[in-house]
Design a protein around this motif. Structure first.
Motif, PDB file in Angstrom:
ATOM      1  N   PRO A   1       0.855  -1.303  -0.061  1.00 22.66           N
ATOM      2  CA  PRO A   1       0.480  -0.098   0.320  1.00 22.66           C
ATOM      3  C   PRO A   1       0.474   1.027   0.003  1.00 22.66           C
ATOM      4  O   PRO A   1       0.510   2.136  -0.717  1.00 22.66           O
ATOM      5  CB  PRO A   1      -1.305  -0.286   1.902  1.00 22.66           C
ATOM      6  CG  PRO A   1      -0.710  -1.808   1.260  1.00 22.66           C
ATOM      7  CD  PRO A   1       0.358  -2.696   1.252  1.00 22.66           C
ATOM      8  N   GLN A   2       1.581   1.197   0.610  1.00 21.54           N
ATOM      9  CA  GLN A   2       2.736   2.608   0.287  1.00 21.54           C
ATOM     10  C   GLN A   2       3.492   2.714  -1.239  1.00 21.54           C
ATOM     11  O   GLN A   2       3.770   3.761  -1.054  1.00 21.54           O
ATOM     12  CB  GLN A   2       3.929   2.118   1.797  1.00 21.54           C
ATOM     13  CG  GLN A   2       3.622   2.233   3.239  1.00 21.54           C
ATOM     14  CD  GLN A   2       2.982   0.590   3.277  1.00 21.54           C
ATOM     15  OE1 GLN A   2       3.201  -0.736   2.869  1.00 21.54           O
ATOM     16  NE2 GLN A   2       2.104   0.333   5.065  1.00 21.54           N
TER      17      GLN A   2
ATOM     18  N   SER B   1       1.263   4.129  -3.466  1.00 21.74           N
ATOM     19  CA  SER B   1       0.469   5.652  -2.597  1.00 21.74           C
ATOM     20  C   SER B   1       1.824   6.528  -3.705  1.00 21.74           C
ATOM     21  O   SER B   1       1.353   7.201  -4.112  1.00 21.74           O
ATOM     22  CB  SER B   1       0.277   5.700  -1.526  1.00 21.74           C
ATOM     23  OG  SER B   1       0.044   7.170  -0.976  1.00 21.74           O
ATOM     24  N   LYS B   2       2.786   6.203  -3.388  1.00 20.14           N
ATOM     25  CA  LYS B   2       4.154   6.444  -3.359  1.00 20.14           C
ATOM     26  C   LYS B   2       3.719   6.908  -5.078  1.00 20.14           C
ATOM     27  O   LYS B   2       4.590   7.664  -5.752  1.00 20.14           O
ATOM     28  CB  LYS B   2       5.326   6.353  -2.970  1.00 20.14           C
ATOM     29  CG  LYS B   2       6.279   7.213  -2.846  1.00 20.14           C
ATOM     30  CD  LYS B   2       7.234   6.331  -1.888  1.00 20.14           C
ATOM     31  CE  LYS B   2       8.868   7.668  -1.563  1.00 20.14           C
ATOM     32  NZ  LYS B   2      10.045   7.037  -1.068  1.00 20.14           N
TER      33      LYS B   2
ATOM     34  N   GLN C   1       1.422   6.453  -6.347  1.00 21.44           N
ATOM     35  CA  GLN C   1      -0.146   6.685  -7.476  1.00 21.44           C
ATOM     36  C   GLN C   1      -0.661   6.201  -8.075  1.00 21.44           C
ATOM     37  O   GLN C   1      -1.068   6.624  -9.292  1.00 21.44           O
ATOM     38  CB  GLN C   1       0.626   9.002  -7.684  1.00 21.44           C
ATOM     39  CG  GLN C   1       0.907   9.452  -6.942  1.00 21.44           C
ATOM     40  CD  GLN C   1       0.856  10.753  -8.087  1.00 21.44           C
ATOM     41  OE1 GLN C   1       1.490  11.133  -8.935  1.00 21.44           O
ATOM     42  NE2 GLN C   1       0.318  12.290  -7.037  1.00 21.44           N
TER      43      GLN C   1
ATOM     44  N   GLU D   1      -3.324  -0.145  -5.902  1.00 15.97           N
ATOM     45  CA  GLU D   1      -3.972  -1.429  -5.710  1.00 15.97           C
ATOM     46  C   GLU D   1      -3.994  -2.473  -6.512  1.00 15.97           C
ATOM     47  O   GLU D   1      -5.098  -2.794  -6.784  1.00 15.97           O
ATOM     48  CB  GLU D   1      -3.921  -1.827  -3.878  1.00 15.97           C
ATOM     49  CG  GLU D   1      -3.580  -0.508  -3.036  1.00 15.97           C
ATOM     50  CD  GLU D   1      -4.417  -0.495  -1.866  1.00 15.97           C
ATOM     51  OE1 GLU D   1      -4.308  -1.892  -0.648  1.00 15.97           O
ATOM     52  OE2 GLU D   1      -4.056   0.333  -0.504  1.00 15.97           O
TER      53      GLU D   1
END
Length: 307
Positions: free
Chosen positions: A77-78, A81-82, A84, A87
């Protein structure tokens, strides 16, 4: 689960990119006249791998890399998110090229074409194309700049009248060294997250991306032939090393592809193939007024119409 239709499209893209890598290496070997691309196949523990091809110490090219990769897996997930991205199971494939010539009279060139997709947990397919090609002369030749941008405009205009002005502006904004307040070179075109719409299909977008890729070898072969025998001295070599330093700064600080490779545990040698063998940083270097170096520096800005 990946549908059979999309699996076929994936395979088509991967095969085309592998063939593009091979064609470019053959053409550049011919243009260089001496250097041969070595082959370095690698695997990524989390899924996928690639083939890095490197030419070093040629007649014209000091270091040139043509990298193909196909990586896949499940991002954390990290990471999602980073980067963009949604998932899910992702696949990223593409060809990435950087060439550093021995002569400061021959420009550095970069190209990347890529395809990215994510199969989300609710079985939705999200995809996009990206890429671009830009030129970084150590000394800006306006005729070369005009030739380079005209060839890119011809490719863009086949697919949409807005592509060249839109992607040219995107390149000006993207290939910009903010902390220096200067562009990396004379730009080119850059695009990302392209998806089909009512004006252009997914297949046409792929045709466009592939044609951008195929434009690389004839464009750079022409620039090599035109400039490889121009005279230069120690002053020009020092300026080349300083400009290479700017290139390194951009790639390590701003380049999205470098960040993606590092975030997805890509192969570090392949990620950093874009860096030159040598570069220099001089404290507060300022070129002499009205010199060739000062003239080039004055043209490293956004918004120039090279056509």
């Amino acid at each position: 689960m990946v549908s059979s239709q999309n699996k076929t499209f994936q395979d088509e893209v991967v095969t085309a990119f592998q063939q593009l890598q091979s064609e470019i290496c053959s053409a550049i070997e011919k243009a260089d006249g001496k250097g041969i691309f070595s082959k370095d196949e690698w695997q990524r523990a989390e899924g996928g791998g690639g083939l890095t091809r490197i030419l070093q110490n040629g007649n014209v090219l000091e270091k040139a890399g043509v990298n193909f990769s196909k990586v896949f897996g499940t991002p954390t997930p990290q990471m999602a998110s980073k980067l963009q991205m949604p998932e899910g199971e992702f696949l990223a494939t593409g060809v990435s090229i950087v060439m550093h010539p021995e002569s400061p009279m021959v420009p550095i060139i970069h190209m990347n074409v890529r395809y990215f997709e994510v199969q989300t947990a609710d079985n939705k397919l999200i995809y996009w194309f990206g890429g671009g090609i830009d030129l970084t002369p150590h000394y800006i030749d306006k005729d070369d700049a005009r030739f380079f941008h005209q060839k890119l405009k011809e490719v863009c205009d086949k697919y949409h009248p807005d592509f060249y002005p839109r992607f040219k502006q995107w390149a000006d904004d993207y290939f910009f060294i903010k902390h220096r307040n200067e562009t990396r070179g004379i730009g080119g075109i850059f695009f990302d997250r392209l998806q089909e719409n009512e004006e252009i299909s997914k297949e046409k977008l792929f045709d466009f991306v592939l044609e951008v890729g195929k434009s690389f070898a004839p464009i750079y072969s022409h620039l090599i032939a035109k400039n490889k025998n121009l005279p230069f001295g120690e002053k020009e070599k020092q300026w080349q090393l300083i400009r290479r330093g700017r290139y390194v700064e951009f790639n390590l600080v701003y380049d999205v592809g470098t960040k993606f490779g590092l975030e997805t545990n890509g192969r570090i040698e392949s990620i950093l193939m874009s860096l030159p063998k040598q570069a220099e940083w001089h404290y507060c270097f300022t070129p002499e007024p009205h010199s060739k170096e000062a003239e080039t520096l004055a043209l490293l800005k956004k918004g120039i119409n090279w056509l």
